[in-house]
Design a protein around this motif. Structure first.
Motif, PDB file in Angstrom:
ATOM      1  N   LEU A  28      32.446  43.516  73.464  1.00  0.00           N
ATOM      2  CA  LEU A  28      33.671  42.719  73.373  1.00  0.00           C
ATOM      3  C   LEU A  28      33.557  41.655  72.279  1.00  0.00           C
ATOM      4  O   LEU A  28      34.537  41.351  71.592  1.00  0.00           O
ATOM      5  CB  LEU A  28      33.974  42.056  74.707  1.00  0.00           C
ATOM      6  CG  LEU A  28      34.466  42.977  75.834  1.00  0.00           C
ATOM      7  CD1 LEU A  28      34.603  42.199  77.134  1.00  0.00           C
ATOM      8  CD2 LEU A  28      35.789  43.638  75.469  1.00  0.00           C
ATOM      9  N   LEU A  32      36.684  40.838  69.406  1.00  0.00           N
ATOM     10  CA  LEU A  32      37.525  39.716  69.817  1.00  0.00           C
ATOM     11  C   LEU A  32      38.799  39.623  68.981  1.00  0.00           C
ATOM     12  O   LEU A  32      39.911  39.540  69.514  1.00  0.00           O
ATOM     13  CB  LEU A  32      36.739  38.400  69.715  1.00  0.00           C
ATOM     14  CG  LEU A  32      35.594  38.188  70.701  1.00  0.00           C
ATOM     15  CD1 LEU A  32      34.927  36.838  70.446  1.00  0.00           C
ATOM     16  CD2 LEU A  32      36.080  38.263  72.136  1.00  0.00           C
ATOM     17  N   TRP A  35      41.096  43.001  69.047  1.00  0.00           N
ATOM     18  CA  TRP A  35      41.816  43.243  70.299  1.00  0.00           C
ATOM     19  C   TRP A  35      42.594  42.022  70.787  1.00  0.00           C
ATOM     20  O   TRP A  35      43.113  42.015  71.897  1.00  0.00           O
ATOM     21  CB  TRP A  35      40.831  43.705  71.374  1.00  0.00           C
ATOM     22  CG  TRP A  35      40.363  45.124  71.171  1.00  0.00           C
ATOM     23  CD1 TRP A  35      40.836  46.021  70.259  1.00  0.00           C
ATOM     24  CD2 TRP A  35      39.333  45.804  71.903  1.00  0.00           C
ATOM     25  NE1 TRP A  35      40.167  47.218  70.379  1.00  0.00           N
ATOM     26  CE2 TRP A  35      39.242  47.119  71.381  1.00  0.00           C
ATOM     27  CE3 TRP A  35      38.487  45.440  72.939  1.00  0.00           C
ATOM     28  CZ2 TRP A  35      38.333  48.067  71.864  1.00  0.00           C
ATOM     29  CZ3 TRP A  35      37.574  46.375  73.433  1.00  0.00           C
ATOM     30  CH2 TRP A  35      37.510  47.682  72.894  1.00  0.00           C
ATOM     31  N   ILE A  37      41.587  39.059  71.705  1.00  0.00           N
ATOM     32  CA  ILE A  37      40.935  38.392  72.838  1.00  0.00           C
ATOM     33  C   ILE A  37      40.609  36.958  72.442  1.00  0.00           C
ATOM     34  O   ILE A  37      40.040  36.710  71.382  1.00  0.00           O
ATOM     35  CB  ILE A  37      39.660  39.141  73.251  1.00  0.00           C
ATOM     36  CG1 ILE A  37      40.018  40.537  73.791  1.00  0.00           C
ATOM     37  CG2 ILE A  37      38.876  38.354  74.300  1.00  0.00           C
ATOM     38  CD1 ILE A  37      38.803  41.415  74.057  1.00  0.00           C
ATOM     39  N   ILE A  40      35.936  35.218  76.438  1.00  0.00           N
ATOM     40  CA  ILE A  40      35.357  36.040  77.504  1.00  0.00           C
ATOM     41  C   ILE A  40      34.384  35.193  78.305  1.00  0.00           C
ATOM     42  O   ILE A  40      33.691  34.339  77.764  1.00  0.00           O
ATOM     43  CB  ILE A  40      34.668  37.308  76.958  1.00  0.00           C
ATOM     44  CG1 ILE A  40      33.549  36.938  75.981  1.00  0.00           C
ATOM     45  CG2 ILE A  40      35.673  38.233  76.300  1.00  0.00           C
ATOM     46  CD1 ILE A  40      32.742  38.138  75.509  1.00  0.00           C
ATOM     47  N   ILE A  49      38.423  38.169  80.913  1.00  0.00           N
ATOM     48  CA  ILE A  49      38.915  38.258  79.539  1.00  0.00           C
ATOM     49  C   ILE A  49      40.263  37.557  79.430  1.00  0.00           C
ATOM     50  O   ILE A  49      41.212  37.916  80.121  1.00  0.00           O
ATOM     51  CB  ILE A  49      39.068  39.726  79.107  1.00  0.00           C
ATOM     52  CG1 ILE A  49      37.723  40.457  79.214  1.00  0.00           C
ATOM     53  CG2 ILE A  49      39.621  39.822  77.689  1.00  0.00           C
ATOM     54  CD1 ILE A  49      37.828  41.949  79.012  1.00  0.00           C
ATOM     55  N   ARG A  50      40.325  36.534  78.576  1.00  0.00           N
ATOM     56  CA  ARG A  50      41.595  35.869  78.262  1.00  0.00           C
ATOM     57  C   ARG A  50      42.100  36.405  76.934  1.00  0.00           C
ATOM     58  O   ARG A  50      41.344  36.493  75.964  1.00  0.00           O
ATOM     59  CB  ARG A  50      41.406  34.356  78.179  1.00  0.00           C
ATOM     60  CG  ARG A  50      41.091  33.692  79.504  1.00  0.00           C
ATOM     61  CD  ARG A  50      40.857  32.216  79.319  1.00  0.00           C
ATOM     62  NE  ARG A  50      41.972  31.569  78.629  1.00  0.00           N
ATOM     63  CZ  ARG A  50      41.919  30.323  78.153  1.00  0.00           C
ATOM     64  NH1 ARG A  50      40.811  29.612  78.275  1.00  0.00           N
ATOM     65  NH2 ARG A  50      42.961  29.804  77.544  1.00  0.00           N
ATOM     66  N   PHE A  51      43.377  36.764  76.892  1.00  0.00           N
ATOM     67  CA  PHE A  51      43.933  37.366  75.692  1.00  0.00           C
ATOM     68  C   PHE A  51      45.264  36.714  75.337  1.00  0.00           C
ATOM     69  O   PHE A  51      45.823  35.928  76.118  1.00  0.00           O
ATOM     70  CB  PHE A  51      44.112  38.877  75.890  1.00  0.00           C
ATOM     71  CG  PHE A  51      44.991  39.246  77.065  1.00  0.00           C
ATOM     72  CD1 PHE A  51      46.365  39.352  76.932  1.00  0.00           C
ATOM     73  CD2 PHE A  51      44.433  39.475  78.325  1.00  0.00           C
ATOM     74  CE1 PHE A  51      47.180  39.689  78.009  1.00  0.00           C
ATOM     75  CE2 PHE A  51      45.234  39.809  79.412  1.00  0.00           C
ATOM     76  CZ  PHE A  51      46.612  39.913  79.267  1.00  0.00           C
ATOM     77  N   LEU A  61      44.450  46.607  76.763  1.00  0.00           N
ATOM     78  CA  LEU A  61      43.040  46.211  76.796  1.00  0.00           C
ATOM     79  C   LEU A  61      42.235  47.106  77.728  1.00  0.00           C
ATOM     80  O   LEU A  61      41.119  47.519  77.407  1.00  0.00           O
ATOM     81  CB  LEU A  61      42.921  44.750  77.231  1.00  0.00           C
ATOM     82  CG  LEU A  61      43.185  43.685  76.167  1.00  0.00           C
ATOM     83  CD1 LEU A  61      43.148  42.304  76.792  1.00  0.00           C
ATOM     84  CD2 LEU A  61      42.165  43.785  75.042  1.00  0.00           C
TER      85      LEU A  61
END
Length: 531
Positions: A28, A32, A35, A37, A40, A49-51, A61
């Motif tokens: 991940l 980052l 994607w 993101i 994490i 996971i904060r996105f 995701l």
């Protein structure tokens, strides 16, 4: 691999081993930006996971992550740190008895095997360390201690750690070290980082001292005394947007509890919206003005009373620029609705950031300390030409004591750990905000406690602002900005991000009604091919 809901901008990936968690974390980190993101938070068997919900979504995701091969993984190797330990912990004999070995063998296993930091959480600088060969797997204490001294070396499950500061805790204590594993006065406050290798040494058998002295940072003397604080009310703190992206150090976001009010105060003055301001809890702030300035007050509703040098008195409006002259005093009256008001000054206060932010985190004790009576404050010299905003208004309706406040919530990630009746009670019963509430969280009280369906111990996992944690007594705690980064009690749901500012303005004795948005469900992409 399971994908569980956390919030409208966060999901949790559940895995079957720490090795898979580390493998996923590593992959991940490489994706980052691609994607979308934002952060994490790895833990024992999960990755939170904060996105950015504008640029991606949970289902996308989940599908991308489920395609990753995480059959094996390792923790990236970092620097070797030696920690000298006095093995005299209160639980040393219990650990030996539980494992069926001698006390000396416990010490030998702990010192002869190198540990490595898998992740950080619980408190700033608290590192979860693992060893492939130590064989010191012991359960947590059934009843946590109220206070564990800083420097305590402890075991729990497959992990070992050192308590960075005095705090409650339920780990088994086997010794203590003089090494400061967390020191805000160092350039790098956290001694341990994910990947750090740790070698424990028995102080009784080593003449070499491994004590790490504090390197005191040079403090800049500020002779400006633009504002003299005469009263602070219940609590007055410096706050900005907070410390996003410091999870690797075990530090949560913190920041202003009502960010919309902070941003409004700065827009009123033509400041950048993240400029630091004073967060004043329950009113009662009073200050003497020693230099002409422009201020604004937003947030919780209160009277703004000003007395001039000539003794003239008048009341100024909220959400408008207020010109103060030398000799004036400004006082915020008691709060009528809401909890926290924000006082900003044009140009911004002159205060040095700590770990990227000027916010004070009440749990981690990180940031410029709370404002005290007699303290003098300075604001930045500026030739600002930015326009002020005269059209600001509250973004939320501030609740009063006794009101019922409806908060939208996302169910998960551990909703399925509770009985169907508990879920019904969560959303149908009113929850009173108790006086034990603060910036860490709202402690709630309901007529009937929530009961769990699964009673096993939950490995520590990441938490988010707005998480609704259910401790052993079945009475919810609604985590706010200064919450611990990881927790060991199940999270039944989380307040939607758009209601977080409102959550931070709910006064004691107001009641909360939780309104679920949708139903609890796992996201598409869950599978077991790589598990």
């Amino acid at each position: 691999m399971r994908f569980l809901p956390v919030n409208i901008d966060a999901i949790m990936v559940e895995l079957s081993s720490l090795e898979q968690t580390m493998a996923l974390t590593d992959q991940l980190q490489n994706n980052l930006v691609f994607w979308k993101i934002e952060e994490i938070i790895p833990a024992a068997r999960t990755v939170l996971i904060r996105f950015n919900p504008i640029l991606t979504d949970a289902d996308t995701l989940a599908k991308n992550i489920s395609a990753l091969d995480i059959k094996s993984g390792s923790i990236p190797s970092g620097e070797l740190i030696t920690i000298s330990v006095n093995y005299n912990g209160e639980d040393l004999a219990y650990v030996a008895d539980h494992l069926g070995i001698t006390v000396n063998e416990v010490i030998t296993r702990h010192t002869n095997n190198e540990y490595q930091v898998a992740f950080c959480g619980f408190a700033p600088g608290f590192a979860y360390m693992v060893s492939n060969h130590a064989q010191l797997n012991v359960p947590r204490r059934q009843s946590p201690r109220v206070r564990i001294p800083a420097g305590s070396v402890a075991l729990a499950g497959e992990f070992s750690s050192v308590y960075p500061q005095a705090s409650p805790g339920g780990w088994q204590l086997i010794g203590i070290t003089e090494s400061a594993v967390w020191d805000i006065n160092r350039d790098n406050p956290a001694l341990f980082k994910p990947g750090s290798r740790v070698h424990f040494v028995d102080a009784a058998k080593s003449s070499k001292k491994y004590h790490l002295p504090t390197i005191k940072k040079e403090e800049k003397n500020n002779s400006q005394q633009d504002i003299k604080v005469l009263a602070t009310g219940l609590q007055t703190l410096f706050q900005d947007n907070g410390r996003i992206g410091q999870a690797a150090l075990g530090i949560s976001e913190s920041g202003a509890m009502d960010k919309s009010a902070l941003h409004s105060a700065n827009r009123v003055l033509g400041n950048p919206i993240n400029e630091v301001a004073l967060e004043i809890t329950q009113g009662g702030f009073k200050a003497q003005i020693n230099r002409s300035m422009l201020i604004a007050v937003t947030g919780a509703v209160c009277d703004i009373n000003i007395t001039t040098l000539l003794g003239e008195k008048y009341t100024a409006p909220m959400y408008q620029p207020i010109l103060l002259e030398k000799g004036d005093t400004v006082e915020l009256g008691n709060i009528k609705c809401g909890v926290r008001s924000y006082l900003a000054v044009r140009g911004g206060f002159q205060v040095s950031p700590i770990l990227t932010s000027c916010s004070f985190d009440t749990l981690a004790q990180v940031g410029p300390p709370p404002i005290t009576i007699g303290q003098t404050l300075a604001f930045k010299s500026t030739n600002m030409k930015a326009s002020v905003s005269l059209n600001e208004s509250p973004a939320i309706n501030y609740p009063c004591s006794g009101d019922v406040v409806v908060l939208d919530i996302v169910l998960g990630p551990r909703t399925d750990w509770f009985t169907p009746n508990a879920i019904k009670l969560l959303t149908e019963q009113l929850w009173r905000v108790t006086p034990a509430s603060n910036r860490i969280g709202l402690r709630l009280s309901g007529d009937i406690s929530l009961t769990r369906d699964k009673l096993q111990e939950l490995p520590s996992e990441g938490t988010c602002i707005g998480a609704i944690q259910i401790p052993a007594n079945g009475q919810p705690v609604l985590f706010l900005n200064d919450h611990p980064l990881t927790g060991g009690y199940p999270i039944i749901g989380a307040v939607c991000k758009y209601h977080l500012d409102l959550s931070g303005q709910i006064p004691v004795n107001a009641k909360i009604k939780f309104n679920p948005v949708g139903i609890f469900k796992e996201f598409e992409g869950s599978h077991t091919d790589h598990v």
